[in-house]
Design a protein around this motif. Sequence first.
Motif, PDB file in Angstrom:
ATOM      1  N   LEU A  64     -13.090  16.055   1.028  1.00 51.51           N
ATOM      2  CA  LEU A  64     -12.056  15.016   1.188  1.00 51.51           C
ATOM      3  C   LEU A  64     -11.633  14.409  -0.148  1.00 51.51           C
ATOM      4  O   LEU A  64     -10.439  14.160  -0.367  1.00 51.51           O
ATOM      5  N   LEU A  93      -3.416  14.295  -3.178  1.00 53.46           N
ATOM      6  CA  LEU A  93      -2.375  13.468  -2.555  1.00 53.46           C
ATOM      7  C   LEU A  93      -2.056  12.226  -3.386  1.00 53.46           C
ATOM      8  O   LEU A  93      -1.201  11.419  -3.008  1.00 53.46           O
ATOM      9  N   GLY A  94      -2.762  12.057  -4.489  1.00 59.96           N
ATOM     10  CA  GLY A  94      -2.498  10.894  -5.346  1.00 59.96           C
ATOM     11  C   GLY A  94      -3.064   9.603  -4.791  1.00 59.96           C
ATOM     12  O   GLY A  94      -2.585   8.508  -5.104  1.00 59.96           O
ATOM     13  N   ILE A  95      -4.100   9.707  -3.946  1.00 57.35           N
ATOM     14  CA  ILE A  95      -4.739   8.504  -3.398  1.00 57.35           C
ATOM     15  C   ILE A  95      -5.864   8.103  -4.357  1.00 57.35           C
ATOM     16  O   ILE A  95      -6.790   8.882  -4.582  1.00 57.35           O
ATOM     17  N   SER A  96      -5.748   6.913  -4.904  1.00 60.69           N
ATOM     18  CA  SER A  96      -6.709   6.538  -5.947  1.00 60.69           C
ATOM     19  C   SER A  96      -8.085   6.269  -5.343  1.00 60.69           C
ATOM     20  O   SER A  96      -8.218   5.914  -4.172  1.00 60.69           O
ATOM     21  N   ALA A 101      -9.073  16.333  -1.795  1.00 59.22           N
ATOM     22  CA  ALA A 101      -7.798  16.254  -1.053  1.00 59.22           C
ATOM     23  C   ALA A 101      -7.099  14.921  -1.345  1.00 59.22           C
ATOM     24  O   ALA A 101      -5.885  14.872  -1.540  1.00 59.22           O
ATOM     25  N   TYR A 102      -7.881  13.833  -1.398  1.00 56.47           N
ATOM     26  CA  TYR A 102      -7.297  12.529  -1.771  1.00 56.47           C
ATOM     27  C   TYR A 102      -6.629  12.636  -3.148  1.00 56.47           C
ATOM     28  O   TYR A 102      -5.532  12.136  -3.376  1.00 56.47           O
ATOM     29  N   PHE A 160      -8.754   2.896  -3.688  1.00 57.66           N
ATOM     30  CA  PHE A 160      -7.740   2.413  -2.730  1.00 57.66           C
ATOM     31  C   PHE A 160      -8.389   1.648  -1.580  1.00 57.66           C
ATOM     32  O   PHE A 160      -9.359   2.109  -0.987  1.00 57.66           O
ATOM     33  N   LYS A 161      -7.828   0.497  -1.279  1.00 57.71           N
ATOM     34  CA  LYS A 161      -8.241  -0.267  -0.081  1.00 57.71           C
ATOM     35  C   LYS A 161      -6.980  -0.773   0.600  1.00 57.71           C
ATOM     36  O   LYS A 161      -6.051  -1.223  -0.068  1.00 57.71           O
ATOM     37  N   TYR A 162      -6.971  -0.689   1.937  1.00 56.71           N
ATOM     38  CA  TYR A 162      -5.810  -1.202   2.660  1.00 56.71           C
ATOM     39  C   TYR A 162      -5.703  -2.718   2.486  1.00 56.71           C
ATOM     40  O   TYR A 162      -6.719  -3.421   2.512  1.00 56.71           O
ATOM     41  N   THR A 163      -4.494  -3.220   2.332  1.00 60.63           N
ATOM     42  CA  THR A 163      -4.253  -4.659   2.418  1.00 60.63           C
ATOM     43  C   THR A 163      -4.517  -5.092   3.858  1.00 60.63           C
ATOM     44  O   THR A 163      -3.986  -4.477   4.793  1.00 60.63           O
ATOM     45  N   ASP A 183       0.820  -1.227   0.000  1.00 62.84           N
ATOM     46  CA  ASP A 183       0.000   0.000   0.000  1.00 62.84           C
ATOM     47  C   ASP A 183       0.850   1.272   0.000  1.00 62.84           C
ATOM     48  O   ASP A 183       0.354   2.352  -0.340  1.00 62.84           O
ATOM     49  N   MET A 195       0.724   5.692  -0.526  1.00 59.57           N
ATOM     50  CA  MET A 195      -0.709   5.995  -0.628  1.00 59.57           C
ATOM     51  C   MET A 195      -1.424   5.626   0.677  1.00 59.57           C
ATOM     52  O   MET A 195      -2.242   6.388   1.196  1.00 59.57           O
ATOM     53  N   LYS A 251      -0.432   8.108   3.486  1.00 62.39           N
ATOM     54  CA  LYS A 251      -1.120   9.408   3.372  1.00 62.39           C
ATOM     55  C   LYS A 251      -2.581   9.290   3.775  1.00 62.39           C
ATOM     56  O   LYS A 251      -3.134  10.156   4.455  1.00 62.39           O
ATOM     57  N   LEU A 263      -9.306  21.511   3.582  1.00 63.38           N
ATOM     58  CA  LEU A 263     -10.533  20.876   4.067  1.00 63.38           C
ATOM     59  C   LEU A 263     -11.482  21.837   4.793  1.00 63.38           C
ATOM     60  O   LEU A 263     -12.646  21.516   4.997  1.00 63.38           O
TER      61      LEU A 263
END
Lengths: 305, 207
Positions: free
Chosen positions: B188, B195-198, B191-192, B201-204, A166, A169, A172, A241
Amino acid sequence: MLKQKVIYDAVLSAIIKGSTHISDDVIQALTAARDAEINESSILGLEDTIKSLVISREKALPACTDTGWPLFYFKIGNNASIEGGILALEETTRKAVISATEQGYLRRTMKHPLSGYDPGNNIGVNIPWFTYKFVPGTHLQVTYVAKGGGSEVFGGTRSRMVAFADGTMGIKKFIIDSYVAATYAGAICPPSILGVGIGGTANIAADLAKEAACLRLIGTHHPEKEFRQLEEDLFDAINSLGIGIMAAGGNTSVLSVNIEYSYTHIAGIAVAISSNCFISRRGTYLITEGSKMEYMKDPDWFGGR
Amino acid sequence: MKIYRLNSPISEEEIKKLLVGDIVFISGKAFTCRSKLQRAVFDEGIVLPKDLLQYEILIHTGPIILETEENFDLISFMPTSSIRFEKWGARTVKEWGLKIIIGKTTMGEQTVKAMSESGCVHLSPRSVSPNLWVSSIKVEGVHLFSEMGSIEAPWKLFLNELGPFVVDIDSYGNKLFENLDEQVHSRLDSAYKALGISEDFKYTRLN
């Protein structure tokens, strides 16, 4: 030889300064936030806070009623000679905490976690908490930090293990999501100084996060490029935000994002956040050979990383 | 947004006028409370001192008060987070006959419901400014001091235009911070993105 009498004076001064005299970098950041604010509630909130902080400085009154967990960070010269040794230093520090409490610089806040017993002087098992860093030289430096209940209890301190899969990403996302949740209804007194620890075991990450939040000046950056970039990206994203002071809405949502890191295990990446109140409280004194003490504006905790 | 200056005793009509976002300065008798008092009264059978039942303003706070020979010296006052007192919040509103609760943050669902039913509002500070507040507070006395200690004992205060506080829960069940939080969450996604958060995205899962 660094005498315990001088150490006592320096520790007590650090506590009084930390509790009552909010550092210049914090006042400047709050003033800049007020000047840049357009939300009426946040403008008035910042103005009242700054006015109160000025009175605290002038009259030596606690900047906040919650004087927090008493934490002490010592930088000890490798060749420093301390009268009575480190155990005497700790005992002297406890005495200074008792005196500061009796004089009303600290609230009687520390209690037994199960029985609720209140010793009335902020002294108990593992409290105050001591952290040491060893540096070249013969000096001793003490920094007192008041870690506020609000910033610590209501979600401002969290950690998570992130898989290498992960990567950045995941790091963050954890930081921004945790911070947003913790600021709900102004619980952690935003706009916070947000400390982040990345890597190490969970407790190493948590310690780094706390030290980054409480001991680094606002406006400083990590010297390594990719961490500085991460600090700046998170700072900009969180400030988009509209959280504002005490979550009342406004264009300052975080005063600073301070990241420190440690190498980690190939199995995963610990990430921890530690939020410090927007009236960050710290007081630092340096004791030098000849037993002179001097107020320091910067704890310079990470000078050698 | 309106600005109100209220004096206790406060009428039902005055409480009904207050809406989320309004600013309030408050005068009259108030007492302080933290978990220890609530637990003593609601779990351990200690009777709340009778005179406090005539108070209609409760402040969640743990002040710094030094005891001198003649009186009590209020050094510092700042409301503390109300949300942690949710467990007994509804009972304090109903059984103690409260019209105003002052505290940092806000209260939870059960207390909001009790507040709507009995006509009570929650006020939250907009700043951290203890030194601007202490001159508006006179310490009149204390109960259960030896049992509760100086932070958690119910202090009896007289307020003289203490404020400003913002109404964050009104007597109609409206919640200011819920509205503000929705606005924050609506920003949000961008903001994601920054930050380049797709989006997917899901945590492993690690455990």
